[in-house]
Design an enzyme around this catalytic site. Structure first.
Site, PDB file in Angstrom:
ATOM      1  N   GLY A  89      43.972  -2.281  10.497  1.00  0.00           N
ATOM      2  CA  GLY A  89      43.857  -2.752   9.125  1.00  0.00           C
ATOM      3  C   GLY A  89      44.716  -1.942   8.168  1.00  0.00           C
ATOM      4  O   GLY A  89      45.790  -1.458   8.528  1.00  0.00           O
ATOM      5  N   LEU A  90      44.223  -1.791   6.942  1.00  0.00           N
ATOM      6  CA  LEU A  90      44.934  -1.065   5.878  1.00  0.00           C
ATOM      7  C   LEU A  90      46.312  -1.675   5.619  1.00  0.00           C
ATOM      8  O   LEU A  90      47.296  -0.953   5.435  1.00  0.00           O
ATOM      9  CB  LEU A  90      45.060   0.421   6.225  1.00  0.00           C
ATOM     10  CG  LEU A  90      43.749   1.199   6.349  1.00  0.00           C
ATOM     11  CD1 LEU A  90      44.021   2.640   6.775  1.00  0.00           C
ATOM     12  CD2 LEU A  90      42.962   1.179   5.059  1.00  0.00           C
ATOM     13  N   CYS A  91      46.381  -3.002   5.625  1.00  0.00           N
ATOM     14  CA  CYS A  91      47.658  -3.674   5.360  1.00  0.00           C
ATOM     15  C   CYS A  91      47.460  -4.817   4.357  1.00  0.00           C
ATOM     16  O   CYS A  91      48.046  -5.890   4.510  1.00  0.00           O
ATOM     17  CB  CYS A  91      48.295  -4.176   6.647  1.00  0.00           C
ATOM     18  SG  CYS A  91      47.190  -5.078   7.750  1.00  0.00           S
ATOM     19  N   GLY A  92      46.599  -4.583   3.381  1.00  0.00           N
ATOM     20  CA  GLY A  92      46.414  -5.557   2.304  1.00  0.00           C
ATOM     21  C   GLY A  92      45.826  -6.864   2.810  1.00  0.00           C
ATOM     22  O   GLY A  92      44.922  -6.900   3.650  1.00  0.00           O
TER      23      GLY A  92
END
Length: 303
Positions: A89-92
Protein backbone atom coordinates in the site's frame (compact mmCIF):
# COMPACT_ATOMS: atom_id res chain seq x y z
CA UNK A 1 -4.61 22.20 26.93
CA UNK A 2 -1.69 19.82 26.23
CA UNK A 3 1.49 20.26 28.22
CA UNK A 4 4.77 21.45 26.70
CA UNK A 5 6.16 17.91 26.93
CA UNK A 6 3.21 16.55 24.93
CA UNK A 7 3.78 19.20 22.25
CA UNK A 8 7.49 18.33 22.06
CA UNK A 9 6.71 14.62 21.76
CA UNK A 10 4.17 15.23 18.99
CA UNK A 11 6.59 17.46 17.08
CA UNK A 12 9.35 14.85 17.37
CA UNK A 13 6.96 12.13 16.19
CA UNK A 14 5.86 14.10 13.13
CA UNK A 15 9.48 14.94 12.28
CA UNK A 16 10.32 11.24 12.42
CA UNK A 17 7.37 10.48 10.14
CA UNK A 18 8.51 13.17 7.71
CA UNK A 19 11.95 11.56 7.48
CA UNK A 20 10.36 8.20 6.67
CA UNK A 21 8.01 9.59 4.00
CA UNK A 22 10.83 11.60 2.45
CA UNK A 23 13.02 8.50 2.24
CA UNK A 24 10.15 6.47 0.75
CA UNK A 25 9.62 9.18 -1.84
CA UNK A 26 13.25 8.97 -2.97
CA UNK A 27 13.15 5.17 -3.09
CA UNK A 28 9.93 5.26 -5.16
CA UNK A 29 11.50 7.78 -7.54
CA UNK A 30 14.48 5.48 -8.07
CA UNK A 31 12.25 2.44 -8.65
CA UNK A 32 10.02 4.46 -10.97
CA UNK A 33 12.93 5.22 -13.27
CA UNK A 34 13.87 1.54 -13.48
CA UNK A 35 10.25 0.51 -14.06
CA UNK A 36 9.86 3.08 -16.84
CA UNK A 37 13.06 1.91 -18.51
CA UNK A 38 11.90 -1.71 -18.39
CA UNK A 39 8.48 -0.80 -19.79
CA UNK A 40 10.08 1.18 -22.63
CA UNK A 41 12.49 -1.68 -23.38
CA UNK A 42 9.57 -4.07 -23.85
CA UNK A 43 7.77 -1.84 -26.36
CA UNK A 44 9.71 -2.79 -29.54
CA UNK A 45 8.89 -6.49 -29.13
CA UNK A 46 5.24 -5.72 -28.32
CA UNK A 47 4.96 -3.47 -31.38
CA UNK A 48 6.59 -6.10 -33.58
CA UNK A 49 4.15 -8.73 -32.31
CA UNK A 50 1.19 -6.39 -32.93
CA UNK A 51 2.43 -5.73 -36.46
CA UNK A 52 2.83 -9.43 -37.16
CA UNK A 53 -0.67 -10.16 -35.83
CA UNK A 54 -2.05 -7.41 -38.04
CA UNK A 55 -0.32 -8.77 -41.17
CA UNK A 56 -1.46 -12.33 -40.48
CA UNK A 57 -5.00 -11.13 -39.74
CA UNK A 58 -5.38 -9.66 -43.24
CA UNK A 59 -5.69 -13.13 -44.73
CA UNK A 60 -7.70 -14.72 -41.94
CA UNK A 61 -11.41 -15.49 -42.23
CA UNK A 62 -13.00 -15.87 -38.82
CA UNK A 63 -15.27 -18.91 -38.84
CA UNK A 64 -16.14 -22.08 -36.92
CA UNK A 65 -12.74 -23.63 -37.67
CA UNK A 66 -10.78 -20.62 -36.41
CA UNK A 67 -8.66 -20.89 -33.23
CA UNK A 68 -10.74 -21.09 -30.09
CA UNK A 69 -8.88 -18.14 -28.55
CA UNK A 70 -10.15 -16.05 -31.47
CA UNK A 71 -13.78 -17.12 -31.70
CA UNK A 72 -14.36 -17.99 -28.04
CA UNK A 73 -16.89 -20.54 -26.87
CA UNK A 74 -19.87 -18.94 -28.56
CA UNK A 75 -21.26 -17.80 -25.21
CA UNK A 76 -20.65 -14.96 -22.75
CA UNK A 77 -22.27 -16.41 -19.66
CA UNK A 78 -19.12 -16.88 -17.55
CA UNK A 79 -16.69 -13.96 -17.27
CA UNK A 80 -13.22 -14.13 -15.79
CA UNK A 81 -11.67 -10.82 -14.71
CA UNK A 82 -7.91 -10.72 -14.11
CA UNK A 83 -7.11 -7.81 -11.75
CA UNK A 84 -3.51 -6.55 -11.60
CA UNK A 85 -2.82 -4.51 -8.45
CA UNK A 86 0.11 -3.95 -6.11
CA UNK A 87 1.28 -6.08 -3.20
CA UNK A 88 1.93 -3.09 -0.95
CA UNK A 89 0.00 0.00 0.00
CA UNK A 90 1.01 3.61 0.73
CA UNK A 91 0.43 4.57 -2.91
CA UNK A 92 -2.59 6.86 -2.68
CA UNK A 93 -5.65 5.87 -4.67
CA UNK A 94 -3.72 3.55 -7.00
CA UNK A 95 -5.43 0.37 -5.81
CA UNK A 96 -8.65 2.00 -4.67
CA UNK A 97 -9.50 3.44 -8.08
CA UNK A 98 -8.83 0.11 -9.79
CA UNK A 99 -10.91 -1.88 -7.31
CA UNK A 100 -13.75 0.62 -7.64
CA UNK A 101 -13.75 0.07 -11.42
CA UNK A 102 -13.64 -3.71 -10.99
CA UNK A 103 -16.41 -3.64 -8.39
CA UNK A 104 -18.69 -1.69 -10.71
CA UNK A 105 -18.02 -4.08 -13.61
CA UNK A 106 -18.63 -7.14 -11.43
CA UNK A 107 -21.90 -5.76 -10.13
CA UNK A 108 -23.02 -4.86 -13.65
CA UNK A 109 -22.28 -8.37 -14.93
CA UNK A 110 -23.95 -10.05 -11.97
CA UNK A 111 -27.02 -7.86 -12.33
CA UNK A 112 -27.18 -8.98 -15.97
CA UNK A 113 -27.29 -12.60 -14.83
CA UNK A 114 -23.67 -13.44 -15.67
CA UNK A 115 -21.29 -15.56 -13.62
CA UNK A 116 -18.10 -13.72 -12.62
CA UNK A 117 -14.79 -15.25 -11.59
CA UNK A 118 -11.92 -13.14 -10.28
CA UNK A 119 -8.19 -13.79 -10.56
CA UNK A 120 -6.16 -11.34 -8.48
CA UNK A 121 -2.54 -10.53 -9.30
CA UNK A 122 -1.39 -8.64 -6.21
CA UNK A 123 -2.41 -8.73 -2.54
CA UNK A 124 -4.25 -5.41 -2.34
CA UNK A 125 -6.98 -6.21 -4.87
CA UNK A 126 -7.42 -9.66 -3.35
CA UNK A 127 -7.74 -8.33 0.20
CA UNK A 128 -10.26 -5.65 -0.77
CA UNK A 129 -12.38 -7.67 -3.18
CA UNK A 130 -12.72 -10.74 -0.96
CA UNK A 131 -14.61 -8.62 1.56
CA UNK A 132 -17.46 -8.26 -0.93
CA UNK A 133 -16.90 -11.11 -3.40
CA UNK A 134 -15.21 -13.91 -1.42
CA UNK A 135 -16.80 -16.71 -3.45
CA UNK A 136 -15.91 -15.12 -6.80
CA UNK A 137 -12.14 -15.16 -6.26
CA UNK A 138 -10.90 -18.42 -7.79
CA UNK A 139 -7.14 -17.80 -7.73
CA UNK A 140 -4.58 -15.19 -6.72
CA UNK A 141 -0.93 -14.49 -7.51
CA UNK A 142 1.18 -12.71 -4.90
CA UNK A 143 4.79 -11.62 -4.99
CA UNK A 144 4.79 -10.85 -8.72
CA UNK A 145 4.04 -7.12 -8.51
CA UNK A 146 6.46 -6.52 -5.64
CA UNK A 147 9.62 -7.60 -7.48
CA UNK A 148 12.27 -5.04 -8.34
CA UNK A 149 12.36 -6.33 -11.89
CA UNK A 150 9.41 -8.16 -13.42
CA UNK A 151 10.35 -10.92 -15.81
CA UNK A 152 8.42 -12.45 -18.68
CA UNK A 153 8.20 -15.69 -16.68
CA UNK A 154 5.81 -14.03 -14.22
CA UNK A 155 3.48 -12.97 -17.03
CA UNK A 156 3.73 -16.42 -18.61
CA UNK A 157 2.74 -18.02 -15.30
CA UNK A 158 -0.48 -15.98 -15.25
CA UNK A 159 -1.22 -16.61 -18.93
CA UNK A 160 -0.68 -20.37 -18.56
CA UNK A 161 -3.23 -20.45 -15.75
CA UNK A 162 -5.74 -18.52 -17.87
CA UNK A 163 -5.20 -20.83 -20.84
CA UNK A 164 -5.59 -23.94 -18.68
CA UNK A 165 -8.85 -22.61 -17.29
CA UNK A 166 -10.10 -21.74 -20.76
CA UNK A 167 -9.20 -25.16 -22.13
CA UNK A 168 -11.08 -26.71 -19.22
CA UNK A 169 -14.18 -24.69 -20.13
CA UNK A 170 -14.20 -22.69 -16.88
CA UNK A 171 -15.09 -19.36 -18.54
CA UNK A 172 -16.24 -17.82 -21.81
CA UNK A 173 -14.82 -14.29 -21.72
CA UNK A 174 -11.61 -13.07 -20.05
CA UNK A 175 -10.89 -9.42 -19.32
CA UNK A 176 -7.66 -7.90 -17.98
CA UNK A 177 -8.02 -4.94 -15.57
CA UNK A 178 -5.01 -2.87 -14.57
CA UNK A 179 -3.75 0.68 -14.06
CA UNK A 180 -2.39 2.14 -17.28
CA UNK A 181 0.64 4.35 -16.69
CA UNK A 182 -0.02 7.67 -18.39
CA UNK A 183 2.34 9.95 -16.44
CA UNK A 184 3.79 10.39 -12.98
CA UNK A 185 0.57 12.06 -11.86
CA UNK A 186 -1.91 9.97 -13.85
CA UNK A 187 -2.63 6.25 -13.67
CA UNK A 188 -5.90 5.25 -15.32
CA UNK A 189 -7.78 1.98 -14.65
CA UNK A 190 -8.43 0.26 -17.99
CA UNK A 191 -9.89 -3.03 -19.17
CA UNK A 192 -8.68 -5.14 -22.11
CA UNK A 193 -10.48 -8.22 -23.40
CA UNK A 194 -8.03 -11.09 -23.70
CA UNK A 195 -10.36 -13.91 -24.75
CA UNK A 196 -11.87 -14.00 -27.31
CA UNK A 197 -9.16 -11.89 -28.93
CA UNK A 198 -10.19 -9.20 -31.40
CA UNK A 199 -7.93 -9.18 -34.43
CA UNK A 200 -7.30 -5.67 -35.73
CA UNK A 201 -8.21 -6.53 -39.29
CA UNK A 202 -9.92 -9.91 -39.07
CA UNK A 203 -12.65 -10.66 -41.56
CA UNK A 204 -15.85 -12.36 -40.42
CA UNK A 205 -17.00 -15.30 -42.48
CA UNK A 206 -20.16 -14.67 -44.41
CA UNK A 207 -21.74 -15.60 -47.69
CA UNK A 208 -18.92 -13.96 -49.67
CA UNK A 209 -16.10 -15.54 -47.64
CA UNK A 210 -14.45 -17.18 -50.64
CA UNK A 211 -14.47 -13.96 -52.62
CA UNK A 212 -13.01 -12.01 -49.70
CA UNK A 213 -10.28 -14.62 -49.25
CA UNK A 214 -9.35 -14.49 -52.95
CA UNK A 215 -9.08 -10.72 -52.84
CA UNK A 216 -6.91 -10.90 -49.73
CA UNK A 217 -4.58 -13.39 -51.37
CA UNK A 218 -4.32 -11.22 -54.48
CA UNK A 219 -3.46 -8.06 -52.58
CA UNK A 220 -1.27 -9.52 -49.83
CA UNK A 221 2.50 -9.18 -50.49
CA UNK A 222 3.25 -12.06 -48.10
CA UNK A 223 3.23 -15.80 -48.57
CA UNK A 224 2.66 -17.82 -45.40
CA UNK A 225 3.90 -21.32 -44.68
CA UNK A 226 2.03 -22.86 -42.93
CA UNK A 227 -1.20 -20.99 -43.57
CA UNK A 228 -2.40 -17.98 -41.61
CA UNK A 229 -4.74 -19.92 -39.33
CA UNK A 230 -1.97 -22.20 -38.07
CA UNK A 231 0.37 -19.26 -37.53
CA UNK A 232 -2.39 -17.43 -35.70
CA UNK A 233 -3.00 -20.45 -33.45
CA UNK A 234 0.66 -20.29 -32.38
CA UNK A 235 0.75 -16.52 -32.00
CA UNK A 236 -2.40 -16.04 -29.90
CA UNK A 237 -1.07 -17.69 -26.68
CA UNK A 238 2.19 -15.76 -26.98
CA UNK A 239 0.28 -12.54 -27.57
CA UNK A 240 -1.74 -13.27 -24.42
CA UNK A 241 1.46 -13.46 -22.38
CA UNK A 242 2.75 -10.25 -23.97
CA UNK A 243 -0.43 -8.35 -23.08
CA UNK A 244 -0.22 -9.54 -19.47
CA UNK A 245 3.49 -8.70 -19.35
CA UNK A 246 2.75 -5.18 -20.57
CA UNK A 247 0.02 -4.80 -17.95
CA UNK A 248 2.41 -5.91 -15.18
CA UNK A 249 5.04 -3.40 -16.32
CA UNK A 250 2.47 -0.61 -16.58
CA UNK A 251 1.13 -1.45 -13.14
CA UNK A 252 4.64 -1.54 -11.63
CA UNK A 253 5.53 1.88 -13.06
CA UNK A 254 2.16 3.31 -12.02
CA UNK A 255 2.54 1.95 -8.50
CA UNK A 256 5.90 3.64 -7.97
CA UNK A 257 4.64 6.89 -9.50
CA UNK A 258 1.57 6.84 -7.24
CA UNK A 259 3.71 6.04 -4.19
CA UNK A 260 6.15 8.83 -5.00
CA UNK A 261 3.29 11.32 -5.32
CA UNK A 262 1.62 10.07 -2.13
CA UNK A 263 4.84 10.25 -0.12
CA UNK A 264 5.54 13.73 -1.47
CA UNK A 265 2.11 14.86 -0.29
CA UNK A 266 2.64 13.17 3.06
CA UNK A 267 6.01 14.92 3.48
CA UNK A 268 4.42 18.28 2.71
CA UNK A 269 1.57 17.63 5.12
CA UNK A 270 4.01 16.62 7.84
CA UNK A 271 5.90 19.89 7.33
CA UNK A 272 2.66 21.87 7.63
CA UNK A 273 1.75 20.00 10.80
CA UNK A 274 5.18 20.67 12.31
CA UNK A 275 4.71 24.38 11.68
CA UNK A 276 1.25 24.30 13.26
CA UNK A 277 2.44 22.34 16.31
CA UNK A 278 5.47 24.59 16.71
CA UNK A 279 3.22 27.64 16.73
CA UNK A 280 0.96 26.04 19.34
CA UNK A 281 4.00 25.02 21.36
CA UNK A 282 5.40 28.56 21.36
CA UNK A 283 2.04 29.99 22.38
CA UNK A 284 1.70 27.49 25.20
CA UNK A 285 5.28 28.16 26.31
CA UNK A 286 4.64 31.91 26.29
CA UNK A 287 1.46 31.37 28.33
CA UNK A 288 3.37 29.30 30.90
CA UNK A 289 6.11 31.95 31.15
CA UNK A 290 3.51 34.70 31.56
CA UNK A 291 1.73 32.68 34.23
CA UNK A 292 4.98 32.14 36.16
CA UNK A 293 5.84 35.86 35.98
CA UNK A 294 2.40 36.76 37.28
CA UNK A 295 2.84 34.33 40.18
CA UNK A 296 6.29 35.76 41.03
CA UNK A 297 5.02 39.34 40.89
CA UNK A 298 1.95 38.46 42.96
CA UNK A 299 4.12 36.76 45.59
CA UNK A 300 6.48 39.73 45.73
CA UNK A 301 3.60 42.14 46.19
CA UNK A 302 2.14 39.94 48.95
CA UNK A 303 5.44 40.14 50.85
Amino acid sequence: MPSLKEYRNRIASVKSTRKITSAMKMVAASKLKKAQEQAEASQPYAHAMAGMMSRVAKGVIVGPNSPKLLIGTGSDQVHMIVVVSSDRGLCGGFNGNLVRRVRNDVRGLMNAGKTVKLVCVGRKARDILRREFPKNIVHSFTGLAGKNRIGFAEADEVSQYILSQFDAGEFDVCTLMYNEFKSVLTQRPVGTQLIPFHLPEAQVANENAAKVSAEADATSPYSFEPDESEILSALLPKNLSIQIFGALLDSAAGEQAARMTAMDNATRNAGDMIKKLSLQYNRARQAYITKELIEIISGAEAL
